[in-house]
Write a protein that holds these residues in place. Structure first.
Motif, mmCIF file in Angstrom:
data_model
loop_
_atom_site.group_PDB
_atom_site.id
_atom_site.type_symbol
_atom_site.label_atom_id
_atom_site.label_comp_id
_atom_site.label_asym_id
_atom_site.label_seq_id
_atom_site.Cartn_x
_atom_site.Cartn_y
_atom_site.Cartn_z
ATOM 1 N N ILE A 3 0.831 -1.130 -0.213
ATOM 2 C CA ILE A 3 -0.033 0.069 -0.002
ATOM 3 C C ILE A 3 0.644 1.303 -0.068
ATOM 4 O O ILE A 3 0.796 2.252 -0.803
ATOM 5 C CB ILE A 3 -0.802 -0.008 1.162
ATOM 6 N N THR A 4 1.620 1.369 1.058
ATOM 7 C CA THR A 4 2.508 2.481 0.990
ATOM 8 C C THR A 4 3.896 2.346 1.879
ATOM 9 O O THR A 4 3.823 1.368 2.713
ATOM 10 C CB THR A 4 1.901 3.775 1.554
ATOM 11 N N VAL A 148 -7.878 -2.308 -0.582
ATOM 12 C CA VAL A 148 -6.616 -1.630 -0.902
ATOM 13 C C VAL A 148 -6.761 -0.393 -1.670
ATOM 14 O O VAL A 148 -6.264 0.733 -1.257
ATOM 15 C CB VAL A 148 -5.523 -2.549 -1.624
ATOM 16 N N GLU A 149 -7.643 -0.358 -2.652
ATOM 17 C CA GLU A 149 -7.935 0.959 -3.236
ATOM 18 C C GLU A 149 -8.755 1.925 -2.318
ATOM 19 O O GLU A 149 -8.336 3.032 -2.594
ATOM 20 C CB GLU A 149 -8.906 0.684 -4.477
ATOM 21 N N THR A 152 -5.739 3.438 -0.435
ATOM 22 C CA THR A 152 -5.005 4.459 -1.146
ATOM 23 C C THR A 152 -5.575 5.635 -1.490
ATOM 24 O O THR A 152 -4.931 6.813 -1.355
ATOM 25 C CB THR A 152 -4.537 3.709 -2.481
ATOM 26 N N ASP A 153 -6.980 5.751 -1.821
ATOM 27 C CA ASP A 153 -7.659 7.005 -1.853
ATOM 28 C C ASP A 153 -7.658 7.707 -0.479
ATOM 29 O O ASP A 153 -7.764 9.036 -0.600
ATOM 30 C CB ASP A 153 -9.060 6.663 -2.485
ATOM 31 N N LEU A 155 -5.337 7.792 1.542
ATOM 32 C CA LEU A 155 -3.989 8.411 1.951
ATOM 33 C C LEU A 155 -3.703 9.432 0.909
ATOM 34 O O LEU A 155 -3.212 10.433 1.308
ATOM 35 C CB LEU A 155 -2.856 7.188 1.782
#
Length: 392
Positions: A3-4, A148-149, A152-153, A155
């Motif tokens: 993810i990050t 996960v999507e 991510t959004d 973040l």
């Protein structure tokens, strides 16, 4: 699935780790308590990497578990490694034997992280340390790819967020967490009080139905010990600050219970309590209450045989040691009776191997104390205690 990743090189990066961890735990649907556990674990590992290894990086990801998604966290550094890992994680580390990382350092943090996470793995050596942890997300809003999507959004929105708005949100979350913690603590105290009351009730029922005098005596002693702890708990619940207790009112209640437990129609023993109104740390108050309870019990057992009346005096006062200055102010506890005293050839009771005196010695030593006894005119116990017991 990655993810990050956050680089850890300064205190500002620790703040970033907290923001990212909090955002991801919310995106994965972790409830408040689980959210707090996960964020706390991430912060602890990030701080360890910065403090002990000079920095590193923390990578967040996700995998599919057996029945739910897992939020994964991997922290890597290139530090000197961790010595005595097994001892650290088991809590058996000794000061000075782990390169300065045990005792109150990394050992406590790593053990805490291991308890907080659902999965924990650590590999360490001269070239660095890698720690992998994971948290179950049973309430994740979708499949692995969808979660996960969404994370991510979230973040991306975090990167664009107004710092003032982010700070306000964090303050609100902190206030909510504190309120929830207070409710949980109150519930724990309520259940503890109920359990202590139940135990006391069972002991009292057993004592009243005991056929042998020795059994009744032992149960009465046990009742006094449990009652002292229960009274401390009750008084702390009433106090504004649950970590301290005003000692004289508390000792009066301990003495009153001792009188009720041991006095009879054939023998009336008066107990008088006096002293300075001093706030003590709750742990010290518990020990002093137990000490006084034991000494009152001993007086009822031995001091007044064949007598119809007697007196026990309890005193707790502040005292100063002028030779050592204000930093060495201390306290003096005195429990004395006007009973038979001790015969001249009697041994020193404070060295007795009885359970009661072993307890008194252990609790006195815990607070840098000393014990003196005198059985020449009644029986008198003087206990000097260190200044560290005071809450003010």
């Amino acid at each position: 699935m990655s993810i990050t990743t956050v680089r850890i090189g300064s205190e500002a990066d620790i703040v970033r780790v907290r923001q990212v961890a909090a955002t991801l735990t919310r995106a994965f649907g972790l409830e408040k308590f689980a959210h707090t556990r996960a964020v706390t674990a991430c912060l602890e590992l990030a701080r360890n990497a910065l403090q002990y290894a000079g920095g590193g990086r923390i990578a967040f990801g996700a995998v599919e578990g057996r029945n739910h998604l897992m939020l994964t966290v991997s922290v890597r550094d290139q530090g000197p490694g961790i010595k005595d890992v097994e001892r650290l994680l088991s809590g058996r580390a000794v000061h000075g034997t782990d390169g300065g990382l045990g005792g109150r350092g990394m050992g406590l943090g790593l053990r805490g992280v291991k308890r907080l996470a659902q999965e924990f793995d650590l590999v360490t050596g001269p070239e660095g340390t890698k720690i992998d942890i994971a948290f179950a997300a049973p309430n994740s809003p979708g499949t692995l790819a969808e979660t996960v999507e969404a994370a991510t959004d979230a973040l991306m929105k975090l990167g664009k967020a107004d710092p003032a708005a982010e700070l306000a949100q964090q303050n609100q979350q902190l206030a909510e967490a504190l309120a929830e913690r207070e409710l949980l603590i109150n519930e724990v105290h309520h259940r503890t009080g109920n359990n202590l009351a139940l135990i006391l009730g069972l002991i009292q029922m057993s004592r009243r139905s005991a056929k042998e005098p020795e059994t009744g005596r032992i149960l009465a002693e046990l009742e006094g010990r449990v009652h002292a702890v229960a009274k401390v708990h009750e008084e702390l619940q009433k106090a504004d600050n649950v970590d301290r207790l005003l000692i004289i009112p508390f000792l009066k209640k301990v003495a009153s219970h001792g009188r009720e437990a041991f006095s009879s129609e054939a023998q009336d023993i008066d107990i008088h309590v006096e002293g300075d109104d001093i706030w003590l740390h709750s742990a010290a108050a518990v020990d002093i209450g137990l000490i006084v309870g034991e000494l009152i019990t001993n007086a009822f057992k031995h001091a007044f045989a064949g007598r119809t009346s007697g007196r026990i005096a309890v005193s707790f006062r502040h005292e100063e040691n002028p030779e050592k200055g204000d930093d060495h102010t201390a306290f003096c506890l005195i429990v004395a009776d006007n009973g038979h005293g001790l015969p001249e050839d009697a041994g020193r009771p404070e060295r007795s191997n009885s359970l009661g005196w072993r307890m008194i010695r252990a609790m006195t030593a815990r607070h840098d104390g000393t014990i003196e006894t005198d059985g020449s005119n009644g029986f008198r116990t003087v206990i000097h205690l260190g200044h560290g017991i005071a809450a003010d």
